[in-house]
Design a protein around this motif. Structure first.
Motif, mmCIF file in Angstrom:
data_model
loop_
_atom_site.group_PDB
_atom_site.id
_atom_site.type_symbol
_atom_site.label_atom_id
_atom_site.label_comp_id
_atom_site.label_asym_id
_atom_site.label_seq_id
_atom_site.Cartn_x
_atom_site.Cartn_y
_atom_site.Cartn_z
ATOM 1 N N UNK A 278 -5.640 -16.439 57.231
ATOM 2 C CA UNK A 278 -4.795 -17.513 56.657
ATOM 3 C C UNK A 278 -5.582 -18.810 55.871
ATOM 4 N N UNK A 279 -5.663 -19.543 56.757
ATOM 5 C CA UNK A 279 -6.558 -20.767 56.414
ATOM 6 C C UNK A 279 -7.699 -19.967 55.594
ATOM 7 N N UNK A 280 -9.016 -18.437 56.137
ATOM 8 C CA UNK A 280 -9.814 -18.374 55.396
ATOM 9 C C UNK A 280 -9.607 -18.085 54.586
ATOM 10 N N UNK A 281 -7.988 -16.966 54.067
ATOM 11 C CA UNK A 281 -7.660 -17.028 52.614
ATOM 12 C C UNK A 281 -6.978 -17.847 51.116
ATOM 13 N N UNK A 282 -7.161 -19.263 51.754
ATOM 14 C CA UNK A 282 -6.228 -20.169 51.324
ATOM 15 C C UNK A 282 -7.136 -20.405 50.259
ATOM 16 N N UNK A 283 -6.542 -20.550 49.212
ATOM 17 C CA UNK A 283 -7.015 -21.309 48.143
ATOM 18 C C UNK A 283 -7.159 -22.796 47.944
ATOM 19 N N UNK A 284 -5.905 -23.449 48.682
ATOM 20 C CA UNK A 284 -5.240 -24.776 48.744
ATOM 21 C C UNK A 284 -6.690 -25.582 49.509
ATOM 22 N N UNK A 285 -6.770 -24.369 50.792
ATOM 23 C CA UNK A 285 -7.237 -25.346 51.941
ATOM 24 C C UNK A 285 -8.366 -26.201 51.580
ATOM 25 N N UNK A 286 -8.558 -27.641 52.301
ATOM 26 C CA UNK A 286 -9.487 -28.087 51.902
ATOM 27 C C UNK A 286 -9.142 -28.826 50.038
ATOM 28 N N UNK A 287 -8.807 -28.288 49.799
ATOM 29 C CA UNK A 287 -8.362 -28.805 47.730
ATOM 30 C C UNK A 287 -7.178 -30.120 47.916
ATOM 31 N N UNK A 288 -7.536 -30.784 46.288
ATOM 32 C CA UNK A 288 -6.406 -32.710 46.345
ATOM 33 C C UNK A 288 -5.209 -30.817 46.215
ATOM 34 N N UNK A 289 -4.388 -31.286 45.772
ATOM 35 C CA UNK A 289 -3.202 -30.328 45.605
ATOM 36 C C UNK A 289 -1.762 -31.398 44.900
ATOM 37 N N UNK A 290 -1.157 -31.070 43.922
ATOM 38 C CA UNK A 290 0.169 -31.717 44.006
ATOM 39 C C UNK A 290 1.677 -30.587 44.166
ATOM 40 N N UNK A 291 2.346 -30.977 44.998
ATOM 41 C CA UNK A 291 2.899 -30.483 45.483
ATOM 42 C C UNK A 291 4.783 -31.208 44.913
ATOM 43 N N UNK A 292 5.692 -30.181 44.664
ATOM 44 C CA UNK A 292 7.202 -30.849 43.609
ATOM 45 C C UNK A 292 8.119 -30.183 45.674
ATOM 46 N N UNK B 139 12.299 -31.652 45.859
ATOM 47 C CA UNK B 139 13.759 -32.800 45.880
ATOM 48 C C UNK B 139 13.480 -33.887 45.201
ATOM 49 N N UNK B 140 12.672 -34.389 46.385
ATOM 50 C CA UNK B 140 12.408 -35.448 45.459
ATOM 51 C C UNK B 140 11.014 -36.162 44.277
ATOM 52 N N UNK B 141 10.358 -35.131 44.042
ATOM 53 C CA UNK B 141 9.331 -35.631 43.418
ATOM 54 C C UNK B 141 8.025 -34.746 43.673
ATOM 55 N N UNK B 142 7.114 -35.551 42.011
ATOM 56 C CA UNK B 142 5.463 -34.752 42.440
ATOM 57 C C UNK B 142 5.520 -35.615 43.874
ATOM 58 N N UNK B 143 4.263 -35.267 45.094
ATOM 59 C CA UNK B 143 3.567 -35.684 45.254
ATOM 60 C C UNK B 143 1.924 -34.852 45.546
ATOM 61 N N UNK B 144 1.251 -35.779 45.449
ATOM 62 C CA UNK B 144 -0.276 -35.655 45.551
ATOM 63 C C UNK B 144 -1.127 -36.065 46.959
ATOM 64 N N UNK B 145 -1.844 -34.626 46.893
ATOM 65 C CA UNK B 145 -2.538 -35.376 48.421
ATOM 66 C C UNK B 145 -3.316 -34.411 48.674
ATOM 67 N N UNK B 146 -4.093 -33.620 49.691
ATOM 68 C CA UNK B 146 -4.873 -33.586 49.963
ATOM 69 C C UNK B 146 -4.854 -31.856 51.004
ATOM 70 N N UNK B 147 -4.611 -30.828 51.014
ATOM 71 C CA UNK B 147 -4.445 -29.812 52.185
ATOM 72 C C UNK B 147 -5.376 -30.070 53.172
ATOM 73 N N UNK B 148 -5.078 -29.768 54.909
ATOM 74 C CA UNK B 148 -6.021 -29.889 55.666
ATOM 75 C C UNK B 148 -6.039 -28.901 56.356
ATOM 76 N N UNK B 149 -4.662 -27.750 56.326
ATOM 77 C CA UNK B 149 -4.513 -27.088 57.467
ATOM 78 C C UNK B 149 -3.107 -26.475 56.966
ATOM 79 N N UNK B 150 -2.979 -25.674 58.067
ATOM 80 C CA UNK B 150 -1.866 -24.251 57.988
ATOM 81 C C UNK B 150 -1.490 -25.246 59.808
ATOM 82 N N UNK B 151 0.148 -25.442 59.479
ATOM 83 C CA UNK B 151 -0.102 -25.610 60.780
ATOM 84 C C UNK B 151 0.777 -24.192 61.386
#
Length: 90
Positions: free
Chosen positions: A35-49, A51-63
């Motif tokens: 999944x990590x090999x195929x992820x387009x989000x891994x090691x990217x700066x992302x925004x995710x929403x 219920x509390x609102x938008x967050x701006x961070x970097x995805x570093x892995x899959x738990x």
């Protein structure tokens, strides 16, 4: 570029899952490297929403349970995101 046919995409996913289960792998954790090999989000700066609102961070892995592992900046704690209503590359 041509759009993907939904039934072709679903068929491809089912074929990959069938291949995975035929190898004898029966835990989600064994899927994580693929999944990590195929992820387009891994090691990217992302925004995710949430219920509390938008967050701006970097995805570093899959738990181990499929959650996103994120880190605000190098050296800061890695946290997990279990539920996101929407995820975008920032």
């Amino acid at each position: 570029s041509p759009s993907a046919n939904r039934s072709e995409v679903c068929g491809s996913i089912l074929a990959e899952l069938t291949r995975f289960y035929q190898t004898g792998s029966d835990t989600f954790e064994t899927l994580i490297p693929e999944l990590e090999r195929r992820s387009h989000l891994l090691h990217q700066t992302i925004r995710f929403r949430t219920p509390d609102g938008w967050n701006h961070t970097r995805m570093v892995g899959i738990g181990a349970n499929g959650e996103m592992l994120v880190q605000d900046e190098p050296g800061s704690p890695v946290t997990s995101v279990l539920n996101a209503e929407e995820v975008r590359i920032a």
